[in-house]
Motif scaffolding. Sequence first.
Motif, PDB file in Angstrom:
ATOM      1  N   LYS A 148    -108.713 -59.149 -13.659  1.00  0.00           N
ATOM      2  CA  LYS A 148    -110.654 -59.095 -12.817  1.00  0.00           C
ATOM      3  C   LYS A 148    -111.360 -59.091 -13.724  1.00  0.00           C
ATOM      4  N   GLY A 149    -112.845 -59.655 -13.851  1.00  0.00           N
ATOM      5  CA  GLY A 149    -113.252 -59.703 -14.394  1.00  0.00           C
ATOM      6  C   GLY A 149    -114.792 -58.910 -14.264  1.00  0.00           C
ATOM      7  N   ILE A 150    -114.922 -58.851 -12.682  1.00  0.00           N
ATOM      8  CA  ILE A 150    -116.233 -58.154 -12.410  1.00  0.00           C
ATOM      9  C   ILE A 150    -115.299 -57.154 -11.416  1.00  0.00           C
ATOM     10  N   TRP A 151    -115.817 -55.429 -11.846  1.00  0.00           N
ATOM     11  CA  TRP A 151    -115.535 -54.913 -10.805  1.00  0.00           C
ATOM     12  C   TRP A 151    -116.591 -53.691 -10.008  1.00  0.00           C
ATOM     13  N   GLY A 152    -116.394 -53.859  -8.154  1.00  0.00           N
ATOM     14  CA  GLY A 152    -117.419 -53.358  -7.860  1.00  0.00           C
ATOM     15  C   GLY A 152    -116.651 -51.765  -7.384  1.00  0.00           C
ATOM     16  N   CYS A 153    -117.863 -51.083  -7.774  1.00  0.00           N
ATOM     17  CA  CYS A 153    -117.298 -49.347  -6.618  1.00  0.00           C
ATOM     18  C   CYS A 153    -117.013 -49.133  -6.062  1.00  0.00           C
ATOM     19  N   SER A 154    -117.160 -47.637  -5.024  1.00  0.00           N
ATOM     20  CA  SER A 154    -117.223 -47.530  -3.481  1.00  0.00           C
ATOM     21  C   SER A 154    -118.318 -47.116  -3.299  1.00  0.00           C
ATOM     22  N   ILE A 155    -119.802 -47.898  -2.986  1.00  0.00           N
ATOM     23  CA  ILE A 155    -121.144 -46.798  -3.104  1.00  0.00           C
ATOM     24  C   ILE A 155    -121.638 -46.736  -2.325  1.00  0.00           C
ATOM     25  N   VAL A 156    -121.900 -44.884  -1.807  1.00  0.00           N
ATOM     26  CA  VAL A 156    -122.495 -44.266  -0.424  1.00  0.00           C
ATOM     27  C   VAL A 156    -123.420 -43.912  -0.584  1.00  0.00           C
ATOM     28  N   TYR A 157    -123.928 -44.431   0.727  1.00  0.00           N
ATOM     29  CA  TYR A 157    -125.468 -43.842   1.065  1.00  0.00           C
ATOM     30  C   TYR A 157    -125.667 -42.329  -0.050  1.00  0.00           C
ATOM     31  N   GLY A 158    -126.568 -42.261  -0.595  1.00  0.00           N
ATOM     32  CA  GLY A 158    -127.501 -40.898  -0.999  1.00  0.00           C
ATOM     33  C   GLY A 158    -127.947 -40.259   0.063  1.00  0.00           C
ATOM     34  N   ASP A 159    -128.711 -40.437   1.607  1.00  0.00           N
ATOM     35  CA  ASP A 159    -129.004 -39.466   2.114  1.00  0.00           C
ATOM     36  C   ASP A 159    -128.039 -38.805   2.724  1.00  0.00           C
ATOM     37  N   THR A 160    -126.632 -39.643   2.757  1.00  0.00           N
ATOM     38  CA  THR A 160    -125.484 -39.475   3.339  1.00  0.00           C
ATOM     39  C   THR A 160    -123.915 -40.001   3.175  1.00  0.00           C
ATOM     40  N   PRO A 161    -123.296 -39.644   2.190  1.00  0.00           N
ATOM     41  CA  PRO A 161    -122.496 -39.737   1.250  1.00  0.00           C
ATOM     42  C   PRO A 161    -121.217 -39.988   1.559  1.00  0.00           C
ATOM     43  N   GLN A 162    -120.919 -39.366   2.858  1.00  0.00           N
ATOM     44  CA  GLN A 162    -119.864 -39.311   3.738  1.00  0.00           C
ATOM     45  C   GLN A 162    -119.784 -40.882   4.504  1.00  0.00           C
ATOM     46  N   LYS A 163    -120.250 -41.576   4.099  1.00  0.00           N
ATOM     47  CA  LYS A 163    -120.703 -43.165   4.889  1.00  0.00           C
ATOM     48  C   LYS A 163    -120.721 -44.277   3.630  1.00  0.00           C
ATOM     49  N   VAL A 164    -119.588 -45.264   3.964  1.00  0.00           N
ATOM     50  CA  VAL A 164    -119.867 -45.869   2.659  1.00  0.00           C
ATOM     51  C   VAL A 164    -121.224 -46.974   3.279  1.00  0.00           C
ATOM     52  N   ALA A 205    -126.032 -53.267  -7.483  1.00  0.00           N
ATOM     53  CA  ALA A 205    -126.574 -51.932  -7.777  1.00  0.00           C
ATOM     54  C   ALA A 205    -125.154 -51.338  -8.508  1.00  0.00           C
ATOM     55  N   CYS A 206    -124.023 -51.518  -9.129  1.00  0.00           N
ATOM     56  CA  CYS A 206    -123.035 -51.195 -10.058  1.00  0.00           C
ATOM     57  C   CYS A 206    -122.296 -51.850  -9.904  1.00  0.00           C
ATOM     58  N   MET A 207    -121.719 -52.539 -10.835  1.00  0.00           N
ATOM     59  CA  MET A 207    -120.613 -53.628 -11.628  1.00  0.00           C
ATOM     60  C   MET A 207    -120.097 -53.643 -12.743  1.00  0.00           C
ATOM     61  N   LEU A 208    -118.769 -53.246 -12.921  1.00  0.00           N
ATOM     62  CA  LEU A 208    -118.329 -53.344 -13.632  1.00  0.00           C
ATOM     63  C   LEU A 208    -118.176 -54.600 -14.956  1.00  0.00           C
ATOM     64  N   VAL A 209    -118.666 -55.408 -15.398  1.00  0.00           N
ATOM     65  CA  VAL A 209    -118.096 -56.873 -16.393  1.00  0.00           C
ATOM     66  C   VAL A 209    -117.638 -56.767 -17.729  1.00  0.00           C
ATOM     67  N   ARG A 210    -116.365 -57.267 -17.693  1.00  0.00           N
ATOM     68  CA  ARG A 210    -115.585 -57.723 -18.842  1.00  0.00           C
ATOM     69  C   ARG A 210    -116.377 -58.611 -19.601  1.00  0.00           C
ATOM     70  N   SER A 211    -116.827 -58.077 -21.085  1.00  0.00           N
ATOM     71  CA  SER A 211    -117.487 -59.095 -21.682  1.00  0.00           C
ATOM     72  C   SER A 211    -117.029 -60.379 -22.233  1.00  0.00           C
ATOM     73  N   GLY A 241    -111.613 -69.193 -13.330  1.00  0.00           N
ATOM     74  CA  GLY A 241    -110.770 -68.228 -13.182  1.00  0.00           C
ATOM     75  C   GLY A 241    -110.859 -66.780 -13.526  1.00  0.00           C
ATOM     76  N   PHE A 242    -111.948 -65.952 -13.429  1.00  0.00           N
ATOM     77  CA  PHE A 242    -111.955 -64.376 -13.485  1.00  0.00           C
ATOM     78  C   PHE A 242    -111.991 -64.380 -11.812  1.00  0.00           C
ATOM     79  N   ASP A 243    -110.876 -63.079 -11.201  1.00  0.00           N
ATOM     80  CA  ASP A 243    -110.866 -62.578 -10.040  1.00  0.00           C
ATOM     81  C   ASP A 243    -111.585 -61.531 -10.475  1.00  0.00           C
ATOM     82  N   LEU A 244    -112.189 -60.931  -8.900  1.00  0.00           N
ATOM     83  CA  LEU A 244    -113.031 -59.736  -8.502  1.00  0.00           C
ATOM     84  C   LEU A 244    -112.159 -58.845  -7.951  1.00  0.00           C
ATOM     85  N   GLY A 245    -112.776 -57.354  -8.523  1.00  0.00           N
ATOM     86  CA  GLY A 245    -112.111 -55.952  -8.292  1.00  0.00           C
ATOM     87  C   GLY A 245    -112.490 -55.385  -7.443  1.00  0.00           C
TER      88      GLY A 245
END
Length: 336
Positions: A148-164, A205-211, A241-245
């Motif tokens: 996987k070349g690009i990874w995403g996080c679990s993003i939650v709302y700033g005002d309701t952090p219990q919700k995705v 908004a927040c993605m990790l990318v391999r060099s 050929g890079f997958d997403l994670g």
Amino acid sequence: MSNLCVIIVNYRTPDVTIACLESLLLAGEHQAFSGNNHELSIWLCDNGSNDDSVSRLTEWANRRLGKDAWHCLDVTSDKTNAVNGERKKMVMVLSDRNRGFSGGNNLCLRPALETNHYDYFLLANSDIEFTEESLGILMNDAASDSSKGIWGCSIVYGDTPQKVQCAGGWKYNPLLTTVKPVLEGTEVTRLVDAPPQQMDYVYGACMLVRSEVFLTCGVLNEDLFLYYEEIDLCLRARQKGFDLGWSRGAIVRHAHAYTTQKLKQSLREYHEMWGVLTITGKHYPYLLPWVLLIRCTAKTVLLAGRGRFGLIPWIYRASADYLWGCTEKDTERVNT
């Protein structure tokens, strides 16, 4: 050991950016990150704010990091000293104008890539706040799956952090040009049992990318000033050929749309239309006539229904600029 470069672009949001930086430093000091011998560097771009952002961020860096722990690079006068910052805790890059999301990130990406020092790049909006374990979990997940070349996080709302807000990324319909966040509205506590999710692109908004992704596919597309940059990058990466994670345990809070609210609504409408046409023309050219018809009709009806008649011409202005072959550089006048 992995070297991580986190890139954050500030545009007239110094308070929000400082909160993001503080949360980032705490995450970098957490055992989940530092205990696995990961090394953190920050590259911060001030994107031509023309307010007190630079002085505020400088004051914060001197106080929080120490004067000798960071380096300032002014692209208008000092392009050769960027590599001096590779062993600093932070490099602050000063842009001469607002270059948009892609341009601001690329001001940091290009010199950072030239150092050959970083294994991963994390592109984060300035309105993101990291939970303490998020950075370590994200890096450990990425290290465990090299496909996987690009990874995403679990993003939650700033005002309701219990919700995705979204689980890693979004789904995209290229004909209707609609997007749908993966698992939006789900309770955070249910993510642990959620099955692997299919997504068309990682949320920018927040993605990790391999060099290797940037070295293979190039940096962000500067024809896109605002919106759709991550779709373009993920499509290019998948073609190579890079997958997403999705790193489900890496939870970050997002004050949704805070950064884009600094721009006038007319410019947001313009760049949204510009981005749709740019993505379609580049990756789905056979759909372009239909997208142009559907998008213009739908946006006209939607804006008229809301009584926002003054915004409608911006949809057609963006369409005309695109069809006449203008580039984002040609249309910089709309960004002021």
